[in-house]
Design a protein around this motif. Structure first.
Motif, PDB file in Angstrom:
ATOM      1  N   GLU A 178      -7.568   5.508 -15.963  1.00  0.00           N
ATOM      2  CA  GLU A 178      -7.798   6.647 -15.486  1.00  0.00           C
ATOM      3  C   GLU A 178      -6.913   7.719 -15.204  1.00  0.00           C
ATOM      4  N   TRP A 179      -5.641   7.472 -14.925  1.00  0.00           N
ATOM      5  CA  TRP A 179      -4.642   8.303 -14.940  1.00  0.00           C
ATOM      6  C   TRP A 179      -4.490   9.105 -16.096  1.00  0.00           C
ATOM      7  N   MET A 180      -4.671   8.485 -17.280  1.00  0.00           N
ATOM      8  CA  MET A 180      -4.179   9.279 -18.507  1.00  0.00           C
ATOM      9  C   MET A 180      -5.050  10.632 -18.698  1.00  0.00           C
ATOM     10  N   THR A 181      -6.033  10.844 -17.975  1.00  0.00           N
ATOM     11  CA  THR A 181      -6.799  12.353 -17.979  1.00  0.00           C
ATOM     12  C   THR A 181      -6.269  12.850 -16.617  1.00  0.00           C
ATOM     13  N   LEU A 219       9.678  -1.021 -19.423  1.00  0.00           N
ATOM     14  CA  LEU A 219       9.565   0.032 -18.477  1.00  0.00           C
ATOM     15  C   LEU A 219       9.891   1.396 -19.528  1.00  0.00           C
ATOM     16  N   THR A 220      10.851   1.213 -20.509  1.00  0.00           N
ATOM     17  CA  THR A 220      10.957   2.175 -21.493  1.00  0.00           C
ATOM     18  C   THR A 220       9.828   2.417 -22.237  1.00  0.00           C
ATOM     19  N   CYS A 221       8.887   1.484 -22.942  1.00  0.00           N
ATOM     20  CA  CYS A 221       7.785   1.618 -23.616  1.00  0.00           C
ATOM     21  C   CYS A 221       6.918   2.305 -22.533  1.00  0.00           C
ATOM     22  N   ASN A 222       6.731   1.861 -21.524  1.00  0.00           N
ATOM     23  CA  ASN A 222       5.625   2.481 -20.456  1.00  0.00           C
ATOM     24  C   ASN A 222       5.826   4.042 -20.540  1.00  0.00           C
ATOM     25  N   LEU A 223       7.179   4.490 -20.255  1.00  0.00           N
ATOM     26  CA  LEU A 223       7.825   5.927 -20.101  1.00  0.00           C
ATOM     27  C   LEU A 223       7.465   6.433 -21.513  1.00  0.00           C
ATOM     28  N   VAL A 224       7.533   5.855 -22.665  1.00  0.00           N
ATOM     29  CA  VAL A 224       7.106   6.742 -23.908  1.00  0.00           C
ATOM     30  C   VAL A 224       5.612   6.733 -23.885  1.00  0.00           C
ATOM     31  N   VAL A 225       4.904   5.738 -23.337  1.00  0.00           N
ATOM     32  CA  VAL A 225       3.337   6.075 -23.281  1.00  0.00           C
ATOM     33  C   VAL A 225       2.873   7.120 -22.548  1.00  0.00           C
ATOM     34  N   ILE A 226       3.826   7.251 -21.198  1.00  0.00           N
ATOM     35  CA  ILE A 226       3.362   8.241 -20.352  1.00  0.00           C
ATOM     36  C   ILE A 226       3.600   9.646 -20.961  1.00  0.00           C
ATOM     37  N   VAL A 227       4.941   9.704 -21.508  1.00  0.00           N
ATOM     38  CA  VAL A 227       5.201  10.954 -22.294  1.00  0.00           C
ATOM     39  C   VAL A 227       3.998  11.275 -23.431  1.00  0.00           C
ATOM     40  N   VAL A 270       3.548  11.437 -32.565  1.00  0.00           N
ATOM     41  CA  VAL A 270       3.402  10.243 -33.590  1.00  0.00           C
ATOM     42  C   VAL A 270       4.641   9.577 -33.834  1.00  0.00           C
ATOM     43  N   GLY A 271       5.912  10.415 -33.830  1.00  0.00           N
ATOM     44  CA  GLY A 271       7.096   9.736 -34.007  1.00  0.00           C
ATOM     45  C   GLY A 271       7.342   9.035 -32.830  1.00  0.00           C
ATOM     46  N   LEU A 272       6.912   9.198 -31.538  1.00  0.00           N
ATOM     47  CA  LEU A 272       7.036   8.423 -30.380  1.00  0.00           C
ATOM     48  C   LEU A 272       6.526   7.075 -30.539  1.00  0.00           C
TER      49      LEU A 272
END
Length: 167
Positions: free
Chosen positions: A96-99, A66-74, A22-24
């Motif tokens: 699809e990649w998220m699961t 890209l930094t925000c994309n990185l945070v979403v992936i994490v 949630v902090g991210l």
């Protein structure tokens, strides 16, 4: 009975990670604010900006994206891998990649994003070199750091391949 109680506490302790994710999300809102400020600054100076200034402005926006994309992936991969499974059934536009990102895939995506961010920072520094904003020594260190990131990514990918070949 004590063993089951300990295991239960350990198993439930994974929920301690949820506030971190949630902090991210809050950090992403800060990135959004910074992106908006950069975009406004970019638009305001576009008429009088040189070609290299335009490229630097676009690179700054790409870097934040890209930094925000990185945070979403994490957030999603970490939550799915360490806290709880997310049910994508009620979300028709669920990527699809998220699961399907396991811990190895998460590490590779993280390092690939870090390498891309590092490359953008290096390119921005190189483009600022003629403006006197950066010394050649600083640029050299940025190149060294970028090469270390690239080398680390390659070594991680190689070790993951070796590990998967053994299984």
């Amino acid at each position: 009975m004590i063993e089951r109680a300990i295991e239960s506490v350990l198993f439930r302790s994974r929920w301690i990670l949820a506030p971190f994710y949630v902090g991210l999300v809050v950090a992403m809102l800060v990135l959004l604010f910074k992106f908006g400020a950069e975009l406004l600054h970019f638009i305001e100076g576009a008429i009088s900006a040189s070609e290299s200034d335009i490229i630097l402005g676009v690179l700054a926006l790409v870097d934040l994206t890209l930094t925000c994309n990185l945070v979403v992936i994490v957030i999603f991969s970490g939550y799915e891998n360490f806290v709880s499974k997310i049910d994508p059934a009620g979300h028709p536009d669920w990527p699809e990649w998220m699961t399907r990102v396991d811990f190895t895939g998460l590490k590779q995506k993280l390092l690939a994003s870090i390498v891309a961010i590092s490359a953008i920072q290096l390119l921005k520094a190189f483009m600022n070199l003629d403006k006197g904003g950066m010394s050649e020594n600083t640029l050299m260190w940025l190149v060294i750091i970028h090469v270390v990131f690239v080398g680390s990514s390659l070594l991680l990918a190689w070790s993951d391949k070796l590990s998967s070949d053994k299984h």
